[in-house]
Enzyme design. Structure first.
Site, short mmCIF file in Angstrom:
data_model
loop_
_atom_site.label_atom_id
_atom_site.label_comp_id
_atom_site.label_asym_id
_atom_site.label_seq_id
_atom_site.Cartn_x
_atom_site.Cartn_y
_atom_site.Cartn_z
N ARG A 79 40.28 38.16 42.02
CA ARG A 79 40.52 36.82 41.48
C ARG A 79 39.64 35.81 42.20
NH1 ARG A 79 42.68 38.39 37.70
NH2 ARG A 79 44.69 37.87 36.79
N GLU A 119 36.27 29.46 37.41
CA GLU A 119 35.58 30.10 36.28
C GLU A 119 36.10 29.55 34.95
OE1 GLU A 119 36.80 34.15 37.46
OE2 GLU A 119 37.93 34.25 35.59
N GLY A 140 46.81 48.26 46.77
CA GLY A 140 47.76 48.48 45.68
C GLY A 140 47.22 49.59 44.80
N ARG A 141 47.68 49.58 43.53
CA ARG A 141 47.26 50.67 42.63
C ARG A 141 45.74 50.73 42.47
NH1 ARG A 141 51.03 51.55 38.16
NH2 ARG A 141 52.93 50.40 38.48
N ILE A 142 45.11 49.56 42.27
CA ILE A 142 43.67 49.56 42.01
C ILE A 142 42.91 49.95 43.27
CG2 ILE A 142 41.68 48.20 41.22
CD1 ILE A 142 43.67 46.51 39.55
N HIS A 164 33.99 38.18 34.61
CA HIS A 164 35.41 38.60 34.62
C HIS A 164 35.69 39.68 33.57
CE1 HIS A 164 39.67 37.19 35.88
NE2 HIS A 164 39.65 38.48 35.62
N ILE A 165 35.01 40.82 33.74
CA ILE A 165 35.16 41.92 32.78
C ILE A 165 35.79 43.16 33.41
CG2 ILE A 165 33.27 41.27 31.20
CD1 ILE A 165 31.57 43.46 32.82
N GLY A 166 36.48 42.96 34.56
CA GLY A 166 37.00 44.13 35.30
C GLY A 166 37.69 45.16 34.42
#
Ligand code: GLV
Length: 329
Positions: free
Chosen positions: A238, A267, A155-157, A285-287
């Protein structure tokens, strides 16, 4: 009268100020997460909800929110929201795509570099006062440059990760539920392969597929066994797409070399097995967590919510069929 909206977590003030032009806002700048019961109580007479991935928006919550018209998630992923249940109630759901692509890709790359070059291990070594001098064979890592990167989820990422990989002269292969358009492949310089080919060829594997029942434990013991024993796995998408217990077993037994993780099953209570391992780099979880990006995410959610409650199609509507079901019901 302005519509009433609930914001479940602390956000930047500019997002609140923006929303206040259109809505009567109840914020939570103290950032004490609401229990499901407390949130249900707050939603009893609210038309809008701006929430985070820590909030579960399910049928039970919706039942307590008879006036709810729009839910704006401050995240690109929206697996915390029961979208079909919202659609069935005629509730619009929005997310925050685009604004976080680059920051999230940067973090995936940071985890890849950190695992390859053992950055967290060597930092502890220095902090523990153990460094006594230079040695030729000290802390040998593996090269990222010219290695093969396998991206699952183009996808975009995934696409901006591929763009970064080109700068490291990496060969990029990818797998996606549906093969992407030829011009996207050309721009990303990425070659489509089957999952098994990706597992067999990749030196680094970055997961970017969204979480859904279909992707639950998509990477488990069987898939890990198909990877090179020198492979490094990065999960910045995720928790739940990886079977964490199987990953801990694979990392402990040399099935793969290392992992870089930003997300976990259940988490923030990650499996304690990870904490015993040296060949895993852990992030909380700091993406998307740079100030500019988190600010942009909160503002995007605010604009989506204001638009939805003003009768304008919000820019990032994920359930455009919500109206149809409203008419049907
Ligand atoms: C973060 O994890 C997001 O989905 O935006």
């Amino acid at each position: 009268m302005k519509p009433k909206v609930i914001i479940t977590r602390e956000v930047f003030d500019d997002a609140i100020d923006y929303l206040k032009h259109y809505c009567d806002v109840a914020d939570n700048q103290a950032d004490v997460p609401y229990t499901p019961e407390a949130l249900a109580g707050k939603l009893a007479n609210a038309q809008g909800l701006m929430c985070a991935l820590t909030d579960r928006v399910d049928a039970a919550l919706l039942a307590a929110a008879p006036q709810l018209k729009a839910v704006a998630n401050i995240a690109v992923g929206y697996n915390n929201i029961d979208v079909p249940a919202c659609t069935a109630r005629g509730i619009q759901v929005t997310n925050t795509p685009g604004v976080l692509d680059d920051s999230t890709a940067d973090l995936a790359f940071a985890l890849m570099l950190a695992t390859a070059r053992r950055i967290t291990e060597v930092e502890s070594y220095i902090r523990n006062g153990e460094w006594t001098g230079w040695k030729l064979k000290q802390w040998l890592g593996v090269d990222v440059h010219h290695a093969t990167l396998g991206i699952i989820g183009m996808g975009r990422i995934g696409q901006v990760i591929a763009k970064r990989a080109a700068g490291f002269d990496m060969k990029v292969i990818y797998h996606n539920r549906k093969r992407v358009a030829a011009e996207i492949e050309a721009r990303a310089q990425a070659v489509y392969v089957s999952l098994d080919e990706l597992f067999a060829q990749a030196d680094f594997i970055i997961l970017q597929m969204p979480y859904s029942p279909q992707t639950h434990h998509m990477i488990g013991a069987k898939e890990l066994a198909k990877m090179k024993s020198s492979a490094i796995l990065i999960n910045a998408t995720r928790g739940g797409v990886v079977d964490d217990k199987a990953l801990i077993h694979a990392l402990s037994n040399g099935v793969i070399r290392a992992a870089g993780l930003d997300v976990y099953e259940g988490e923030p209570k990650l499996d304690a097995g990870f904490l015993q391992l040296k060949n895993v780099v852990l992030a909380p979880h700091i993406g998307s967590s740079t100030e500019a990006t988190r600010r942009a995410m909160a503002m995007t959610a605010a604009k989506n919510l204001a638009a939805a409650l003003s009768g304008i199609v919000p820019p990032n509507l994920v359930n455009p069929d919500f109206r149809r079901s409203e008419v049907i019901s």
